[in-house]
Design an enzyme around this catalytic site. Structure first.
Site, PDB file in Angstrom:
ATOM      1  N   ARG A 132      -8.461  25.837 -15.571  1.00 37.44           N
ATOM      2  CA  ARG A 132      -9.335  26.085 -16.865  1.00 37.44           C
ATOM      3  C   ARG A 132     -11.249  25.268 -17.109  1.00 37.44           C
ATOM      4  NH1 ARG A 132      -6.903  22.353 -20.630  1.00 37.44           N
ATOM      5  NH2 ARG A 132      -9.042  21.501 -20.176  1.00 37.44           N
ATOM      6  N   ASP A 135     -14.076  24.182 -18.963  1.00 37.88           N
ATOM      7  CA  ASP A 135     -14.461  23.491 -20.735  1.00 37.88           C
ATOM      8  C   ASP A 135     -16.401  24.308 -20.190  1.00 37.88           C
ATOM      9  OD1 ASP A 135     -12.533  23.163 -20.840  1.00 37.88           O
ATOM     10  OD2 ASP A 135     -12.198  21.117 -20.399  1.00 37.88           O
TER      11      ASP A 135
END
Length: 345
Positions: A266, A268
């Site tokens: 993931r 960011d």
């Protein structure tokens, strides 16, 4: 927690055969400041996999050594966050076991957990990172103030190697820098002072090289801190939001490639007022709690947490058959592990 989604449902593409139940060890817990989050992530994925009929054992590496993982385990799913888990330490141990596991290599994990090293790699690849400076935990007051002035305000002060927003402060003036630096220095040997990018905050899951629906984070407070992540029910999420930068997918995939990231990750990102994305960090064992963003993104495609984990674990097993892993495991007599042993769905 309020979630808005615009993504059309779709099936997860896979050629993995739907075989029988797997014997899965879910690693959760550990000794870092993210222990409680890890335990919740582990509980969520274990429940989801049991619901799909798999035999699941939750295993806490803070209590038991990895070599105590039962003989006969088909595959390991690491859900341990933070120091000792996402920094390559756990991965080096897993590489010695001779059991398939899901996740990045030890090298990629160590790199991405170190925000300073990650910044250097991304900068060399020509990818956008916020202006920033790294300082040792024992930096003098004068050097901290000088670095703070160079970066300008507002700025983010954060540990170089932590997750879940631990040790992070937003600093708006020179009067606040000393306390923020002291807090960041509590969490490691190095901390960063970065320019705070005003604008939108998004996260971009990448699963086996494919970008999943973007999640925009809309906290009720100024930024997405620990409380907003895990307990604030007023935090809102917009799945597959509108008006994203055209080059977003390219930037995220390039970042993962530059850092050698595989499996589930993931990235960011903050998007400034001019639509420019800035990479904040890459998470290689993202959370899987009830508030977590990767499961939220997968649900927008019609993929449940259990289905997502099962497919990825079967792929990990298949890869281990194609590219055999080390069989140097030193075994010990099998124990009941946590006093429970395997549990069934």
């Amino acid at each position: 927690m309020i979630v808005t989604s615009r993504q059309e449902g779709s099936e997860m593409s896979s050629t993995i055969p739907q075989c029988g139940p797997l014997r899965i060890v879910v690693l959760a817990g550990g000794v870092s400041g993210e222990r409680e989050v890890s335990l919740e992530s582990g509980a969520c994925v274990a429940a989801a996999l049991k619901a799909r009929g798999h035999r699941v054992l939750k295993f806490d590496p803070a209590i038991l050594a990895l070599h105590e993982i039962p003989i006969g385990t088909d595959v390991i799913l690491p859900m341990v966050h933070g120091t000792g888990a996402e920094d390559g330490t756990l991965q080096r141990g897993l590489e010695r076991l001779g059991i398939p596991w899901l996740g990045c290599s030890a090298q990629a994990s160590a790199l991405t957990f170190d925000k300073v090293a990650t910044r250097e790699i991304l900068a060399k690849a020509g990818l956008p990172i916020a202006p920033g400076l790294a300082l040792p935990h024992n930096a003098s007051r004068e050097s901290i103030q000088d670095a703070s002035r160079q970066i300008g305000y507002p700025q983010v002060v954060k540990p170089a190697a932590q997750g879940s927003s631990l040790g992070i402060s937003i600093v708006d003036s020179e009067l606040e820098i000393e306390a923020a630096a002291a807090e960041a220095a509590r969490w490691g040997d190095v901390f960063l002072i970065e320019k705070f990018i005003e604008g939108r905050e998004i996260t971009v899951p990448v699963i086996n090289g494919e970008v999943y629906p973007v999640v925009e984070i809309l906290p009720s407070a100024r930024w997405y801190d620990y409380v907003a992540k895990y307990s604030d029910e007023t935090t809102r999420y917009d799945v597959a939001p509108q008006n994203l930068p055209a080059n977003l997918t390219k930037i995220v995939l390039s970042a993962c490639k530059a850092c050698g990231v595989t499996g589930i990750s993931r990235t960011d990102i903050r998007i400034d007022s001019e639509g420019q994305p800035w990479i904040l960090e890459i998470n290689t064992i993202p959370g899987m709690t009830s508030h977590s963003l990767v499961p939220m993104s997968a649900r927008a495609r019609g993929i449940s947490l259990g289905e997502l984990c099962e497919q990825l674990l079967r792929q990990a097993i298949n890869r281990s058959l194609i590219f055999p892993i080390s069989k140097n495991r030193q075994r010990v007599p099998r124990s009941d592990v946590d006093g429970t042993g395997w549990s069934h769905g």
